[in-house]
Design a protein around this motif. Structure first.
Motif, short mmCIF file in Angstrom:
data_model
loop_
_atom_site.label_atom_id
_atom_site.label_comp_id
_atom_site.label_asym_id
_atom_site.label_seq_id
_atom_site.Cartn_x
_atom_site.Cartn_y
_atom_site.Cartn_z
N THR A 47 1.05 -1.39 0.24
CA THR A 47 0.14 0.02 0.24
C THR A 47 1.09 0.88 0.47
O THR A 47 0.50 2.08 -0.86
CB THR A 47 -0.96 0.12 1.02
N ASN A 51 1.12 4.25 -3.35
CA ASN A 51 0.51 5.25 -2.48
C ASN A 51 1.85 6.16 -3.36
O ASN A 51 1.49 7.52 -3.62
CB ASN A 51 0.77 5.77 -1.37
N THR A 55 0.99 8.68 -7.09
CA THR A 55 0.70 10.45 -6.06
C THR A 55 1.51 10.86 -7.14
O THR A 55 1.49 12.18 -7.56
CB THR A 55 1.29 9.98 -4.88
N PRO A 61 -3.19 11.91 -2.94
CA PRO A 61 -2.33 10.97 -2.16
C PRO A 61 -3.12 10.53 -1.48
O PRO A 61 -4.70 10.49 -0.58
CB PRO A 61 -2.03 12.30 -1.08
N TRP A 62 -3.23 9.18 -1.04
CA TRP A 62 -4.10 8.42 -0.31
C TRP A 62 -5.23 7.51 -1.09
O TRP A 62 -6.18 7.22 0.08
CB TRP A 62 -4.04 8.45 1.19
N VAL A 64 -5.38 5.48 -2.81
CA VAL A 64 -5.23 3.86 -2.80
C VAL A 64 -6.05 3.54 -1.26
O VAL A 64 -6.17 1.83 -1.60
CB VAL A 64 -3.70 3.81 -2.89
#
Length: 334
Positions: A47, A51, A55, A61-62, A64
């Motif tokens: 993860t 990410n 990005t 951002p995040w 994911v």
């Protein structure tokens, strides 16, 4: 074949790889299985890597995490279903009680091991597709960002098999032979205590780590997008798995002389080749990691050496298109 091996298989062994003496520890009323910790560690690292990569491509951002909320549970479910389906004798044999969650050997006892990466890929792919639809991320952009981290997660997860003393290969007298407890239920009958086995978990760990390095290098060098990097992941992992799976001695269903997972690995290689061929229709870089119309609403700076990676070249929404006649009348009114 195993019973025909000489009893002195260890005669020339210089050293060996010991198996861990425990596979779990108790924390108060909870029993923590190292197998599960390895899987969780792999998921977390995959993860984080995904990410970072997504990005850099321009993803929020995040984002994911939103995709993982669907992909991870479905991957675990798919992994268990695939394992149970390809090892029916383990769970549905005479005297078994497969649906009793309190009994060892039930289909629910995932803490005992027994998940298959090919089932995880199928279930995870469904979850990732749904997550990408939810977030607006292109599925192939996500798959390419995921590929190196996924392979690293698989390498980490294999250490869980080491702690469980499972999925090892033929007997060997090589210096790096794996020690397996003679009272292990999977220890092959007819072999003397102290026999060493090929550490297929370690072979796969090394192969996968090399694959991570290769994917990161080739992806950057050739700027592979549109699912092509994920296709190379399928080919790399499938090629190695065909070899390691072929020397494993744990029970498996056999079809046309090959183990089930060998066929699955071959299917993965074929699918990777098909993706490479089909995705040749795309030229240049992906305009954005987002589906047209689902780009980020906020305007933070995009991190890239090549700004064209993130230019949205899709057609504007119909509401933003000005008809030529309307433009002419507007100019006349001025």
């Amino acid at each position: 074949m195993l019973s025909s091996l000489p009893a002195g298989v260890l005669a020339n062994v210089v050293t060996s790889i010991p198996s861990p003496p425990v596979s779990y520890f108790d924390l108060g009323p909870l029993r923590i299985h190292v197998y599960a910790l390895c899987i969780i560690a792999g998921i977390v690292i995959a993860t984080l890597m995904t990410n970072h990569r997504l990005t850099k491509r321009g993803g929020e951002p995040w984002v994911v995490i939103d995709i993982a909320l669907l992909a991870v549970p479905l991957a675990i479910i798919g992994a268990r279903i695939f394992h149970v389906a390809t090892h029916p004798g383990f769970y549905f044999g005479e005297g078994s009680n497969p649906w009793n969650i309190t009994q060892p050997g039930s289909v629910w006892a995932i803490w005992e091991g027994g998940i298959a990466i090919f089932g995880a890929l199928l279930g995870g792919a469904v979850g990732a597709w749904l997550g990408c639809r939810w977030t607006g991320i292109r599925f192939w952009s996500f798959a390419d960002a995921l590929a190196p981290g996924l392979l690293l997660a698989q390498a980490i997860g294999r250490f869980g098999n080491w702690f469980n003393q499972e999925l090892y290969g033929w007997p060997t007298d090589l210096p790096w032979g794996l020690e397996i407890d003679a009272d292990n239920a999977a220890f092959p009958a007819g072999l003397p205590e102290g026999t060493l086995f090929h550490p297929t978990f370690l072979y796969e760990v090394v192969w996968n780590i090399l694959g991570v390095v290769f994917l990161l290098w080739i992806g950057r060098r050739l700027r592979l997008q549109w699912g092509r990097l994920f296709a190379l992941y399928l080919i790399w992992y499938g090629a190695g798995r065909v070899v390691w799976e072929s020397i494993r001695i744990d029970p498996s269903e056999i079809y046309l002389g090959l183990r089930t997972n060998v066929w699955a690995a071959i299917a993965g290689i074929v699918l990777g080749i098909v993706i490479l061929i089909v995705q040749r229709r795309h030229f240049g870089s992906e305009p954005s990691p987002y589906v047209p119309g689902r780009q980020r609403a906020h305007g933070e700076a995009l991190q890239s050496d090549d700004p064209t990676d993130f230019v949205d070249v899709s057609e504007p929404p119909a509401s933003e298109v000005i008809h030529p006649a309307a433009a002419t009348s507007t100019a006349a009114a001025k």
